[in-house]
Design an enzyme around this catalytic site. Structure first.
Site, PDB file in Angstrom:
ATOM      1  N   HIS A  21       0.848  -1.190   0.000  1.00 48.23           N
ATOM      2  CA  HIS A  21       0.000   0.000   0.000  1.00 48.23           C
ATOM      3  C   HIS A  21       0.885   1.243   0.000  1.00 48.23           C
ATOM      4  O   HIS A  21       2.102   1.168   0.146  1.00 48.23           O
ATOM      5  CB  HIS A  21      -0.950  -0.002   1.210  1.00 48.23           C
ATOM      6  CG  HIS A  21      -0.256   0.154   2.534  1.00 48.23           C
ATOM      7  ND1 HIS A  21      -0.760   0.912   3.560  1.00 48.23           N
ATOM      8  CD2 HIS A  21       0.907  -0.339   3.005  1.00 48.23           C
ATOM      9  CE1 HIS A  21       0.045   0.863   4.604  1.00 48.23           C
ATOM     10  NE2 HIS A  21       1.072   0.104   4.290  1.00 48.23           N
ATOM     11  N   CYS A  40       6.644   6.115   3.899  1.00 49.31           N
ATOM     12  CA  CYS A  40       5.462   5.297   3.640  1.00 49.31           C
ATOM     13  C   CYS A  40       4.561   5.913   2.566  1.00 49.31           C
ATOM     14  O   CYS A  40       3.587   5.305   2.146  1.00 49.31           O
ATOM     15  CB  CYS A  40       4.673   5.074   4.919  1.00 49.31           C
ATOM     16  SG  CYS A  40       5.587   4.114   6.141  1.00 49.31           S
ATOM     17  N   HIS A  46       4.819   0.275  -0.559  1.00 53.24           N
ATOM     18  CA  HIS A  46       5.682  -0.602   0.225  1.00 53.24           C
ATOM     19  C   HIS A  46       4.815  -1.729   0.759  1.00 53.24           C
ATOM     20  O   HIS A  46       3.584  -1.646   0.746  1.00 53.24           O
ATOM     21  CB  HIS A  46       6.355   0.175   1.377  1.00 53.24           C
ATOM     22  CG  HIS A  46       5.405   0.702   2.392  1.00 53.24           C
ATOM     23  ND1 HIS A  46       4.627   1.825   2.172  1.00 53.24           N
ATOM     24  CD2 HIS A  46       5.072   0.240   3.618  1.00 53.24           C
ATOM     25  CE1 HIS A  46       3.877   2.034   3.240  1.00 53.24           C
ATOM     26  NE2 HIS A  46       4.119   1.096   4.129  1.00 53.24           N
ATOM     27  N   HIS A  48       3.953  -5.226   3.536  1.00 54.04           N
ATOM     28  CA  HIS A  48       3.997  -5.777   4.885  1.00 54.04           C
ATOM     29  C   HIS A  48       3.532  -7.224   4.856  1.00 54.04           C
ATOM     30  O   HIS A  48       2.740  -7.614   3.993  1.00 54.04           O
ATOM     31  CB  HIS A  48       3.050  -5.022   5.837  1.00 54.04           C
ATOM     32  CG  HIS A  48       3.381  -3.593   6.021  1.00 54.04           C
ATOM     33  ND1 HIS A  48       4.404  -3.160   6.839  1.00 54.04           N
ATOM     34  CD2 HIS A  48       2.813  -2.475   5.497  1.00 54.04           C
ATOM     35  CE1 HIS A  48       4.453  -1.839   6.799  1.00 54.04           C
ATOM     36  NE2 HIS A  48       3.499  -1.397   6.000  1.00 54.04           N
ATOM     37  N   ASP A  88      -4.949 -10.659   0.780  1.00 56.44           N
ATOM     38  CA  ASP A  88      -3.665 -11.330   0.612  1.00 56.44           C
ATOM     39  C   ASP A  88      -3.109 -11.155  -0.798  1.00 56.44           C
ATOM     40  O   ASP A  88      -3.803 -11.371  -1.784  1.00 56.44           O
ATOM     41  CB  ASP A  88      -3.800 -12.820   0.930  1.00 56.44           C
ATOM     42  CG  ASP A  88      -2.448 -13.515   1.033  1.00 56.44           C
ATOM     43  OD1 ASP A  88      -1.479 -12.881   1.501  1.00 56.44           O
ATOM     44  OD2 ASP A  88      -2.365 -14.699   0.649  1.00 56.44           O
ATOM     45  N   HIS A  89      -1.856 -10.729  -0.854  1.00 55.92           N
ATOM     46  CA  HIS A  89      -1.125 -10.488  -2.104  1.00 55.92           C
ATOM     47  C   HIS A  89      -1.846  -9.463  -2.990  1.00 55.92           C
ATOM     48  O   HIS A  89      -1.926  -9.611  -4.206  1.00 55.92           O
ATOM     49  CB  HIS A  89      -0.867 -11.801  -2.862  1.00 55.92           C
ATOM     50  CG  HIS A  89       0.197 -12.609  -2.219  1.00 55.92           C
ATOM     51  ND1 HIS A  89      -0.059 -13.438  -1.149  1.00 55.92           N
ATOM     52  CD2 HIS A  89       1.523 -12.690  -2.458  1.00 55.92           C
ATOM     53  CE1 HIS A  89       1.064 -14.006  -0.764  1.00 55.92           C
ATOM     54  NE2 HIS A  89       2.052 -13.568  -1.533  1.00 55.92           N
ATOM     55  N   GLU A 133       1.043  -4.941  11.923  1.00 54.97           N
ATOM     56  CA  GLU A 133       1.673  -4.500  10.675  1.00 54.97           C
ATOM     57  C   GLU A 133       3.143  -4.910  10.687  1.00 54.97           C
ATOM     58  O   GLU A 133       3.690  -5.333   9.681  1.00 54.97           O
ATOM     59  CB  GLU A 133       1.537  -2.990  10.534  1.00 54.97           C
ATOM     60  CG  GLU A 133       2.174  -2.438   9.273  1.00 54.97           C
ATOM     61  CD  GLU A 133       2.093  -0.932   9.218  1.00 54.97           C
ATOM     62  OE1 GLU A 133       1.436  -0.426   8.292  1.00 54.97           O
ATOM     63  OE2 GLU A 133       2.682  -0.273  10.095  1.00 54.97           O
TER      64      GLU A 133
END
Length: 149
Positions: A21, A40, A46, A48, A88-89, A133
């Site tokens: 994100h 960020c 970037h 997580h 996810d992904h 996070e």
């Protein structure tokens, strides 16, 4: 012989999902976003490896026949639908419609997960959603709201 008392337990389950994100608010200028979010706010985003937990609102009675408060297979399926499939992904800002208008902070990820789980779990069971996070950054959301004036 006295009747056996009911035993209560809380059940939590965790999932890990990877997502990227960019912290960027449409309400702020590019300069203000950079000042507020720092690295960020990188235009390329970037990522997580988030860890999400859910917990029930109150201790649930352990079923004397199954020995469970809730079938873990059912809970796994709820979390798959509410968390893994949409997040996810994914690029949160581009792939998840909710974040097209909401800044994809961990706080808002927790709200998103809460809202999705609330739709699937039996009424009144969900107590909190906890999203890690990083090892240092954790958000706990309990469905609390306030009236914006």
């Amino acid at each position: 012989m006295s009747p056996r008392s009911a035993r209560l337990a809380r059940l939590s389950r965790s999932v890990t999902f990877s997502a990227c994100h960019r912290l960027h608010s449409k309400s702020l200028s590019d300069e203000e976003n950079l000042k507020l979010f720092g690295k960020c706010n990188n235009p390329n985003g970037h990522g997580h490896n988030y860890k999400g937990y859910q917990s029930p609102v109150f201790p649930l009675q352990i079923d004397p026949v199954s020995g469970m408060v809730m079938n873990l297979t059912d809970l796994k399926e709820y979390m798959q639908e509410a968390i893994m499939e949409p997040l996810d992904h994914k690029n949160l800002d581009k792939d998840v419609p909710y974040f097209s208008e909401v800044v994809s902070t961990t706080e808002n990820v927790a709200v998103f997960i809460w809202d999705n789980l609330q739709k699937l779990l039996p009424q009144g069971i969900l107590y909190k959603v906890e999203v890690h996070e990083t090892e240092q950054n954790v958000v706990v959301y309990k469905g609390e709201e306030t009236i914006v004036k």
